[in-house]
Design a protein around this motif. Structure first.
Motif, PDB file in Angstrom:
ATOM      1  N   VAL A   1     -32.127 -17.541 -15.807  1.00 42.46           N
ATOM      2  CA  VAL A   1     -31.216 -18.668 -15.630  1.00 42.46           C
ATOM      3  C   VAL A   1     -29.922 -18.358 -16.380  1.00 42.46           C
ATOM      4  O   VAL A   1     -29.962 -17.818 -17.496  1.00 42.46           O
ATOM      5  N   ARG A   2     -28.803 -18.683 -15.756  1.00 42.59           N
ATOM      6  CA  ARG A   2     -27.498 -18.505 -16.406  1.00 42.59           C
ATOM      7  C   ARG A   2     -26.853 -19.871 -16.602  1.00 42.59           C
ATOM      8  O   ARG A   2     -26.727 -20.651 -15.646  1.00 42.59           O
ATOM      9  N   VAL A   3     -26.459 -20.154 -17.826  1.00 39.80           N
ATOM     10  CA  VAL A   3     -25.819 -21.428 -18.167  1.00 39.80           C
ATOM     11  C   VAL A   3     -24.384 -21.143 -18.595  1.00 39.80           C
ATOM     12  O   VAL A   3     -24.150 -20.365 -19.524  1.00 39.80           O
ATOM     13  N   THR A   4     -23.429 -21.776 -17.908  1.00 39.24           N
ATOM     14  CA  THR A   4     -22.009 -21.604 -18.212  1.00 39.24           C
ATOM     15  C   THR A   4     -21.407 -22.959 -18.551  1.00 39.24           C
ATOM     16  O   THR A   4     -21.602 -23.931 -17.811  1.00 39.24           O
ATOM     17  N   VAL A   5     -20.692 -23.018 -19.662  1.00 35.80           N
ATOM     18  CA  VAL A   5     -20.029 -24.261 -20.089  1.00 35.80           C
ATOM     19  C   VAL A   5     -18.585 -23.922 -20.433  1.00 35.80           C
ATOM     20  O   VAL A   5     -18.333 -22.994 -21.209  1.00 35.80           O
ATOM     21  N   ARG A   6     -17.650 -24.668 -19.855  1.00 34.98           N
ATOM     22  CA  ARG A   6     -16.226 -24.397 -20.053  1.00 34.98           C
ATOM     23  C   ARG A   6     -15.444 -25.703 -20.242  1.00 34.98           C
ATOM     24  O   ARG A   6     -15.830 -26.749 -19.738  1.00 34.98           O
ATOM     25  N   GLU A   7     -14.335 -25.578 -20.966  1.00 34.84           N
ATOM     26  CA  GLU A   7     -13.365 -26.674 -21.012  1.00 34.84           C
ATOM     27  C   GLU A   7     -12.439 -26.558 -19.808  1.00 34.84           C
ATOM     28  O   GLU A   7     -12.012 -25.469 -19.448  1.00 34.84           O
ATOM     29  N   ARG A   8     -12.148 -27.676 -19.186  1.00 32.68           N
ATOM     30  CA  ARG A   8     -11.260 -27.707 -18.040  1.00 32.68           C
ATOM     31  C   ARG A   8     -10.058 -28.601 -18.336  1.00 32.68           C
ATOM     32  O   ARG A   8      -9.992 -29.265 -19.375  1.00 32.68           O
ATOM     33  N   ASP A   9      -9.122 -28.613 -17.387  1.00 34.06           N
ATOM     34  CA  ASP A   9      -7.927 -29.445 -17.546  1.00 34.06           C
ATOM     35  C   ASP A   9      -8.299 -30.922 -17.575  1.00 34.06           C
ATOM     36  O   ASP A   9      -9.390 -31.322 -17.147  1.00 34.06           O
ATOM     37  N   HIS A  10      -7.363 -31.709 -18.071  1.00 33.37           N
ATOM     38  CA  HIS A  10      -7.496 -33.172 -18.133  1.00 33.37           C
ATOM     39  C   HIS A  10      -8.665 -33.593 -19.022  1.00 33.37           C
ATOM     40  O   HIS A  10      -9.303 -34.625 -18.786  1.00 33.37           O
ATOM     41  N   GLY A  11      -8.969 -32.779 -20.046  1.00 31.66           N
ATOM     42  CA  GLY A  11      -9.972 -33.159 -21.022  1.00 31.66           C
ATOM     43  C   GLY A  11     -11.379 -33.276 -20.475  1.00 31.66           C
ATOM     44  O   GLY A  11     -12.119 -34.192 -20.838  1.00 31.66           O
TER      45      GLY A  11
ATOM     46  N   VAL B   1     -38.195 -19.421 -19.519  1.00 33.17           N
ATOM     47  CA  VAL B   1     -37.471 -18.506 -18.633  1.00 33.17           C
ATOM     48  C   VAL B   1     -36.284 -17.937 -19.412  1.00 33.17           C
ATOM     49  O   VAL B   1     -35.586 -18.696 -20.092  1.00 33.17           O
ATOM     50  N   PRO B   2     -36.038 -16.623 -19.347  1.00 34.25           N
ATOM     51  CA  PRO B   2     -34.879 -16.053 -20.057  1.00 34.25           C
ATOM     52  C   PRO B   2     -33.578 -16.733 -19.635  1.00 34.25           C
ATOM     53  O   PRO B   2     -33.325 -16.926 -18.443  1.00 34.25           O
ATOM     54  N   VAL B   3     -32.769 -17.081 -20.616  1.00 31.20           N
ATOM     55  CA  VAL B   3     -31.528 -17.821 -20.362  1.00 31.20           C
ATOM     56  C   VAL B   3     -30.348 -17.018 -20.888  1.00 31.20           C
ATOM     57  O   VAL B   3     -30.350 -16.559 -22.038  1.00 31.20           O
ATOM     58  N   MET B   4     -29.331 -16.839 -20.020  1.00 32.30           N
ATOM     59  CA  MET B   4     -28.061 -16.232 -20.428  1.00 32.30           C
ATOM     60  C   MET B   4     -27.060 -17.355 -20.672  1.00 32.30           C
ATOM     61  O   MET B   4     -26.721 -18.096 -19.744  1.00 32.30           O
ATOM     62  N   LEU B   5     -26.601 -17.478 -21.900  1.00 33.37           N
ATOM     63  CA  LEU B   5     -25.649 -18.536 -22.257  1.00 33.37           C
ATOM     64  C   LEU B   5     -24.231 -17.991 -22.251  1.00 33.37           C
ATOM     65  O   LEU B   5     -23.965 -16.924 -22.798  1.00 33.37           O
ATOM     66  N   ASP B   6     -23.322 -18.724 -21.633  1.00 38.84           N
ATOM     67  CA  ASP B   6     -21.904 -18.380 -21.630  1.00 38.84           C
ATOM     68  C   ASP B   6     -21.132 -19.663 -21.917  1.00 38.84           C
ATOM     69  O   ASP B   6     -20.779 -20.412 -21.001  1.00 38.84           O
ATOM     70  N   ILE B   7     -20.913 -19.928 -23.199  1.00 39.63           N
ATOM     71  CA  ILE B   7     -20.310 -21.192 -23.633  1.00 39.63           C
ATOM     72  C   ILE B   7     -18.962 -20.916 -24.285  1.00 39.63           C
ATOM     73  O   ILE B   7     -18.859 -20.070 -25.176  1.00 39.63           O
ATOM     74  N   ASN B   8     -17.948 -21.622 -23.821  1.00 35.58           N
ATOM     75  CA  ASN B   8     -16.613 -21.468 -24.386  1.00 35.58           C
ATOM     76  C   ASN B   8     -15.970 -22.846 -24.509  1.00 35.58           C
ATOM     77  O   ASN B   8     -15.243 -23.296 -23.623  1.00 35.58           O
ATOM     78  N   ILE B   9     -16.284 -23.533 -25.592  1.00 39.38           N
ATOM     79  CA  ILE B   9     -15.698 -24.846 -25.855  1.00 39.38           C
ATOM     80  C   ILE B   9     -15.243 -24.879 -27.308  1.00 39.38           C
ATOM     81  O   ILE B   9     -15.802 -24.213 -28.169  1.00 39.38           O
ATOM     82  N   THR B  10     -14.196 -25.641 -27.549  1.00 35.45           N
ATOM     83  CA  THR B  10     -13.665 -25.782 -28.903  1.00 35.45           C
ATOM     84  C   THR B  10     -13.768 -27.243 -29.311  1.00 35.45           C
ATOM     85  O   THR B  10     -13.450 -28.144 -28.531  1.00 35.45           O
ATOM     86  N   GLY B  11     -14.209 -27.460 -30.546  1.00 30.41           N
ATOM     87  CA  GLY B  11     -14.279 -28.830 -31.035  1.00 30.41           C
ATOM     88  C   GLY B  11     -15.476 -29.577 -30.481  1.00 30.41           C
ATOM     89  O   GLY B  11     -16.339 -29.035 -29.786  1.00 30.41           O
ATOM     90  N   ARG B  12     -15.517 -30.860 -30.779  1.00 32.36           N
ATOM     91  CA  ARG B  12     -16.619 -31.731 -30.382  1.00 32.36           C
ATOM     92  C   ARG B  12     -16.134 -32.745 -29.357  1.00 32.36           C
ATOM     93  O   ARG B  12     -14.947 -33.093 -29.299  1.00 32.36           O
TER      94      ARG B  12
END
Length: 410
Positions: free
Chosen positions: A344-354, A304-315
């Motif tokens: 399908v849309r996949v979103t990954v973000r960094e949030r507060d408190h690690g 299935v076509p996937v739209m990636l929206d990833i915004n993370i820094t580091g490991r």
């Protein structure tokens, strides 16, 4: 001395502000509760304001926790909003019920009520100070006029000045006592004892261990199923084909060669399936290049076509990255197999408190439910095992939205 005076003065200022906030908040709570109680006979209507009252109470509790932590620097544990993992029409009522079961909501509401009582006294003392200052100025200008002062009665001249000064000093002392009371009550109600913290940590560790075992069992079952349904029959077929080729080798070399070619193709297909199975367990690119690269490779292989929206820094921790990869991989598999999704849309973000937050949305037919031993149950178990939270919304007709939040350092 300054380090003691500053938080007490801040506590008194908070009480003065809380007096006005409390009037509004308690008014709203009383109105919602009264409306719900009066309309309770009409079940569908009366439960709505009562549910709103519970949600409002949960908001007040979190406001008090944040206020106390910021004012006194207390170590108040995080208080995430409890959300139901149901996907049917009972999702919202169950979420409201979880707020009613959350003891910290009631403790926060009790704290707010006690603080409102203290705030009312603090406001009365503030009024006493202002009125005393007025009397002090008046007695200085009109020494012969009598002024009525609480406790002292009618006084004038020097007596009035002394009485007002004493009244102001007593009021200030009482305000300081209210500030101290605010701090100690907040410490007692909002900050768990060491024993309570240890019990809570033991409970969380036990729950995470249980979820990890459950997730591992689901994963083992999936691997067994994939081997039994995919690779094993193909290898059995290869063995049978080679046996047939062996029998024909002397009498019909061309037919034997054709059978060997079929066995060779089947062997390559089996190797490909084994690689995919190993990649599903833990892809090498995840360790080598991180979550972003692993998800990009996963999206490229998706049917299935996937739209990636990833915004993370580091490991992040390996367990965290593996859990997120598994969640998204399983969600994409479900979207391809069951939802008839076109995108399908996949979103990954960094949030507060690690923390790392991820959401997977598809435009499919919905109706996904969590069943014991199923794929969604495995997702929830993997997330809980690393100390994360899981939420699924999938009404019949779609869309399906899966959200997870996990600590980066697991």
């Amino acid at each position: 001395m300054k380090s003691t005076i500053k938080p007490i003065a801040g506590a008194v200022a908070h009480l003065w502000a809380l007096f006005f906030v409390g009037i509004a908040a308690l008014g709203v709570m009383a109105a919602l509760t009264a409306a719900g109680a009066s309309l309770l006979v009409v079940l569908g209507i009366g439960l709505v304001p009562l549910a709103l009252a519970l949600l409002f109470l949960a908001a007040i509790a979190r406001m008090e926790e944040a206020r106390v932590a910021g004012l006194f620097g207390f170590d108040v544990p995080p208080h995430p909003f409890a959300r139901s993992t149901r996907t049917d029409w009972l999702r919202l009522p169950h979420t409201v019920w979880l707020q009613a079961k959350d003891s910290r909501n009631w403790i926060g509401a009790l704290h707010f009520t006690i603080m409102f009582v203290l705030a009312s006294v603090a406001m009365a003392l503030l009024g006493t100070i202002f009125s005393s200052l007025t009397v002090l100025i008046g007695s200085a200008r009109f020494p012969q006029r009598d002024f009525w002062i609480l406790i002292f009665g009618p006084v004038h001249g020097v007596g009035a000045i002394i009485a007002t000064i004493v009244t102001i000093l007593v009021a200030v002392a009482l305000l300081a006592a209210l500030g101290v009371a605010h701090r100690e009550v907040s410490r007692s109600l909002m900050v768990p004892s060491r024993e309570a913290q240890l019990v809570a940590q033991a409970h969380v560790a036990s729950q995470r261990r249980h979820e990890a075992i459950n997730a591992a069992e689901i994963e083992r079952t999936r691997i067994e199923r994939d081997l039994h349904d995919g690779v094993q029959p193909r290898l059995v077929s290869v063995g049978m084909t080679l046996g047939m080729a062996k029998n024909k080798l002397a009498t019909d070399p061309e037919a034997a060669a054709a059978l060997i070619d079929d066995a060779h193709l089947s062997t390559k297909a089996a190797i490909t399936e084994l690689r995919q199975l190993a990649r599903g367990i833990h892809p090498a690119v995840l360790d080598d290049r991180g979550l972003d690269a692993a998800l990009s490779a996963l999206a490229a292989r998706s049917h299935v076509p996937v739209m990636l929206d990833i915004n993370i820094t580091g490991r992040c921790a390996k367990a965290t990255e593996a859990a997120l990869y598994f969640v998204i991989a399983e969600a994409l598999t479900n979207a391809a197999k069951h939802s008839n999704a076109r995108q399908v849309r996949v979103t990954v973000r960094e949030r507060d408190h690690g923390r790392i937050w991820a959401r997977v949305e598809d435009d499919g037919t919905g109706g996904a439910v969590r069943t014991p031993g199923g794929g969604i149950d495995g997702i929830a178990g993997r997330v809980a095992a690393v100390g994360g939270s899981f939420s699924l919304t999938s009404p019949v007709g779609g869309p399906t939205t899966l959200e997870v939040s996990v600590p980066c350092a697991s």
